[in-house]
Design an enzyme around this catalytic site. Structure first.
Site, PDB file in Angstrom:
ATOM      1  N   HIS A 112     -16.299 -12.611 -39.313  1.00 40.54           N
ATOM      2  CA  HIS A 112     -15.528 -11.371 -39.212  1.00 40.54           C
ATOM      3  C   HIS A 112     -15.422 -10.852 -37.787  1.00 40.54           C
ATOM      4  CE1 HIS A 112     -16.778 -10.671 -43.659  1.00 40.54           C
ATOM      5  NE2 HIS A 112     -15.745 -11.477 -43.558  1.00 40.54           N
ATOM      6  N   ASN A 241     -31.512 -13.059 -51.863  1.00 39.88           N
ATOM      7  CA  ASN A 241     -30.907 -11.734 -51.701  1.00 39.88           C
ATOM      8  C   ASN A 241     -31.603 -10.741 -52.611  1.00 39.88           C
ATOM      9  OD1 ASN A 241     -28.602 -10.147 -50.525  1.00 39.88           O
ATOM     10  ND2 ASN A 241     -28.176  -9.778 -52.690  1.00 39.88           N
TER      11      ASN A 241
END
Length: 271
Positions: A112, A241
């Site tokens: 990004h 996660n």
């Protein structure tokens, strides 16, 4: 979908790896994430809103001026340093904070972009965010001091409603609109960046490699596409996660652990 950290470490210890990281990797550096178990609901500015007019850009840069001053002081944490030691075939990060590079990771794709750079939407010149920070400070004296208690957000800005009076400079070269050189919601990741990552994921098949996801909920397609690609090719996927992810059903191993502790253990195992 086993959840045994020891078994996951055993299989990851000797395999070629491509690693995908998300905001959960940087929380131990003091940067909040978007979708962790304790994260409040957040609505980041979209590209369409940013280009809609001066008021939206004033709101963005007023907040970013405050957030950048704090984000640039963040230091790489144990997870970043562990990944630099692991040195995967490719490290794909959805984060814009630049902490992987500062920790010494070599083969890195910032999917990004990086918040440390600014691009002009007119002439496309890329310049330093630090230089823009100096211009913003000169044009808006006292702004940082007046809003020192504003809450930091994951994309390098803060939670602040009243941004009236904030002065936004134009591009010094052409007078165009300045935008952080990152992929906003509503924008597409550049094709060549995606292709480079896809090639690395595809190559795992021939070398018996694995895809390791660390600190990402995989909610956005920009990261989830690589998990889906690997799973379709039969490449094992390990997800580390805190909180559920979009790719849980595709994972060979799904671990509810902090990324720093797991990656540190993996770096030690890989020598």
């Amino acid at each position: 979908m086993p959840a045994d950290p020891a078994a996951a470490l055993d299989i990851l210890a000797t395999r070629p790896l491509v690693v995908l990281t998300g905001a959960g990797l940087s929380t131990d550096s003091g940067i909040p994430d978007y979708r962790g178990p304790q994260a409040p609901a957040r609505m980041p500015m979209t590209y369409q809103e940013f280009v809609s007019g001066p008021a939206a850009r004033q709101r963005y840069w007023a907040r970013s001026h405050l957030g950048w001053g704090r984000m640039r002081r963040a230091e790489p944490n144990a997870g970043h340093h562990a990944l630099a030691r692991i040195d995967p075939t490719l490290l794909i990060t959805q984060n814009v904070d630049g902490l992987h590079e500062r920790a010494g990771s070599r083969q890195t794709v910032a999917l990004h972009g990086r918040i440390a750079e600014v691009v002009c939407l007119g002439c496309r010149e890329v310049s330093s965010r630090a230089a823009l920070q100096d211009r913003l400070a000169e044009l808006n004296p006292g702004w940082v001091r007046a809003h020192a208690d504003a809450e930091l957000r994951p994309d390098g800005d803060v939670a602040l409603e009243d941004t009236a009076g904030f002065v936004v400079p134009a591009c010094a070269r052409c007078g165009g609109v300045l935008k952080p050189d990152v992929v906003f919601f509503g924008e597409n990741v550049p094709r060549e960046r995606v292709a480079l990552c896809m090639d690395a994921v595809d190559a795992l098949v021939d070398v018996g490699g694995m895809l390791l996801v660390a600190g990402s909920s995989l909610t956005v397609m920009s990261g989830f596409r690589f998990v889906r690609r690997a799973a379709r090719a039969g490449t094992p996927v390990v997800i580390v996660n805190r909180g559920a992810t979009r790719g849980d059903d595709l994972a060979s191993y799904r671990l509810e652990l902090g990324t720093s502790e797991f990656l540190t253990a993996l770096a030690q195992r890989r020598g």
